[in-house]
Motif scaffolding. Structure first.
Motif: not given
Ligand SMILES: *[C@@H]1O[C@H](CO)[C@@H](O)[C@H](O)[C@H]1NC(C)=O
Ligand SMILES: *[C@@H]1O[C@H](CO)[C@@H](O)[C@H](O)[C@H]1NC(C)=O
Ligand SMILES: *[C@@H]1O[C@H](CO)[C@@H](O)[C@H](O)[C@H]1NC(C)=O
Length: 251
Positions: A49-50, A53, A58
């Protein structure tokens, strides 16, 4: 040198120089960059899911939230967690050079390079595993071909991540069974078998021990069976019985 090559060298140099390994984050501490392999992952739990990013923060937050003491980043965007280091590869600092896709000033491993972190000095086991030949009143009968011989499970389910030989055998004993099987590092099966004089439970067919080499997900020093049945794969189970199965004094 051509200008374009110079530019490439310049960009590469920037890429290499501008990332900093994150040595510490909250209670996580870096324990180096080790090799990895897509076919035998050092850490088994993939965080999804990441991929657009991913950052060190994370990944490690996700591993901590799921209760894992080990976390690692690979290939700029992959995050893995685990209770154990299933496979130990040589330290390979040169493999961890990719920026994190979610923060280009951090390092997130590289190709077959795992930036590895440990949470709060939590101890962990490491592979390679060996068979557990006996445990309490249980003995390892053999590595056997997968068949229909194990229809039961422990009454209290054991999470995949928590699997070890002892937990499976205790779980089957508590459910009143005298036979148990482990597979794929993470699955525990039970059955009740009778000794018909052959000292071989019905249908059990021993196979090569090398087919049962999967480290247990909660104790990578122990083998927990082999691969499950699949296309072109027979499937193998580390099969145990209690001592009272045997009529002579084998244990
Ligand atoms: C990273 O991406 C996910 C999926 O798009 C999102 O749910 C999440 O909030 C993001 N996290 C950050 C720390 O940007
Ligand atoms: C990116 O990583 C650096 C180094 O860890 C950190 O200081 C900075 O706050 C991070 N930036 C963001 C937007 O998270
Ligand atoms: C892991 O397994 C070995 C072999 O069975 C055992 O001696 C050791 O205590 C276990 N370690 C943990 C942390 O459970």
């Amino acid at each position: 040198m051509f200008a374009s090559q110079l530019a490439t060298v310049f960009v590469l140099a920037q890429l290499v120089l501008s990332q900093t390994p994150v040595f510490q984050y909250k209670e996580w501490v870096s324990i180096g960059c080790q090799g990895d392999s897509a076919t035998a992952r050092a850490l088994h739990h993939l965080v999804t899911g990441f991929s657009a990013n991913m950052t060190v923060e994370i990944c490690l937050d996700a591993c901590a939230a799921a209760g894992f003491p080990l976390g690692g980043l690979e290939f700029g965007h992959e995050c893995f967690c685990g209770n154990t280091l299933l496979y130990v590869y040589p330290q390979r600092d040169e493999n961890c050079f990719l920026p994190c896709v979610g923060n280009a000033s951090e390092l997130c491993g590289g190709p077959d390079g795992l930036s590895l972190y440990q949470f709060a000095d939590t101890p962990f086991t490491t592979g390679p595993p060996s068979p557990v030949f006996s445990y309490k009143n249980w003995v390892l009968w053999a590595c056997i071909d997968q068949g229909p011989e194990f229809p039961f499970r422990p009454l209290d389910p054991i999470a995949d991540d928590e699997m070890s030989v002892g937990k499976c055998l205790d779980g089957c004993a508590a459910a009143g069974h005298n036979a148990a099987g482990l597979q794929n590092g993470q699955s525990c099966f039970c059955n009740s078998v009778v000794n018909d004089g052959s000292e071989q439970p019905d249908g059990w067919q021993s196979t090569d021990n090398s087919d049962c080499q999967k480290p247990c997900l909660d104790n990578a020093t122990e083998t927990c069976g082999g691969l499950p049945q699949g296309v072109g794969i027979e499937g193998a189970i580390s099969a145990y019985v209690t001592c009272d199965f045997f009529s002579n004094s084998q244990c």
